[in-house]
Design a protein around this motif. Sequence first.
Motif, mmCIF file in Angstrom:
data_model
loop_
_atom_site.group_PDB
_atom_site.id
_atom_site.type_symbol
_atom_site.label_atom_id
_atom_site.label_comp_id
_atom_site.label_asym_id
_atom_site.label_seq_id
_atom_site.Cartn_x
_atom_site.Cartn_y
_atom_site.Cartn_z
ATOM 1 N N UNK A 167 0.830 -1.196 0.000
ATOM 2 C CA UNK A 167 0.000 0.000 0.000
ATOM 3 C C UNK A 167 0.869 1.252 0.000
ATOM 4 N N UNK A 168 1.859 1.287 0.883
ATOM 5 C CA UNK A 168 2.703 2.478 0.979
ATOM 6 C C UNK A 168 3.525 2.692 -0.285
ATOM 7 N N UNK A 169 4.197 1.650 -0.769
ATOM 8 C CA UNK A 169 5.071 1.824 -1.918
ATOM 9 C C UNK A 169 4.291 2.121 -3.193
ATOM 10 N N UNK A 170 3.075 1.600 -3.303
ATOM 11 C CA UNK A 170 2.234 1.964 -4.440
ATOM 12 C C UNK A 170 1.897 3.451 -4.387
ATOM 13 N N UNK A 171 1.592 3.945 -3.214
ATOM 14 C CA UNK A 171 1.261 5.355 -3.073
ATOM 15 C C UNK A 171 2.479 6.232 -3.366
ATOM 16 N N UNK A 172 3.612 5.806 -2.885
ATOM 17 C CA UNK A 172 4.844 6.580 -3.125
ATOM 18 C C UNK A 172 5.150 6.639 -4.619
ATOM 19 N N UNK A 173 4.980 5.521 -5.310
ATOM 20 C CA UNK A 173 5.215 5.467 -6.751
ATOM 21 C C UNK A 173 4.235 6.363 -7.499
ATOM 22 N N UNK A 174 2.964 6.326 -7.090
ATOM 23 C CA UNK A 174 1.960 7.175 -7.739
ATOM 24 C C UNK A 174 2.342 8.645 -7.614
ATOM 25 N N UNK A 175 2.802 9.036 -6.446
ATOM 26 C CA UNK A 175 3.172 10.426 -6.237
ATOM 27 C C UNK A 175 4.406 10.841 -7.004
ATOM 28 N N UNK A 176 5.281 9.880 -7.291
ATOM 29 C CA UNK A 176 6.538 10.194 -7.979
ATOM 30 C C UNK A 176 6.376 10.319 -9.488
#
Length: 201
Positions: A68-77
Amino acid sequence: MARPKNQNARREQLVKSAKQAIVERGLNGLRAIDVAAYSELGAGSVAYYYPDLGDLVRDVHEDAVSRFYWNRRQQGAESEDPRARLGRIIRSGIPQSREDIDFQVLNELHTHAYRDTFHALLMAELYRLEVSLYVDVLSDGVEAGEFTMALPVETAASNLVAMEDAYGLHLMGGTPLDGEDIYRMIAANAGIMTGCRLGDG
């Protein structure tokens, strides 16, 4: 005896199967046979890799938090523009349907955290990480001259996480909202906090 690589693959398979079992049956009374029903492995294999089913549930929780966290971080990047990044981060924290398995599992485990220190610590860490996503993008927006904050950055970040959690819980619980409804409401609040209209994200 299975090779280490095979053991890792089997454990990953069991974590995935356990997610399905938790979504369908809940955590209370979860059995090895329930996990095996969603796996190519039998209940004996579940018990072999996870003699204590609690360890499997802990691995499920760690996996769900990480994904969940890394997907969100990737989306933001995926964008350098602070407004677009903020919109993407908001959207990535919203379930698009009640069938989203990671949201379902996290909601189930969230209630379990009340009685279990391990799960409580993981949920606290997820909250900290999510707030940090918002702090980073809001700070970058202020530095770029895009955002004029109506609240301290940390307060705004915490409020955004609280809103997405609350709205997401209502959606998963059957309230007649959808992901787009929730996005518009959170984006409207984010616009007030930042003095900047986000648009569709």
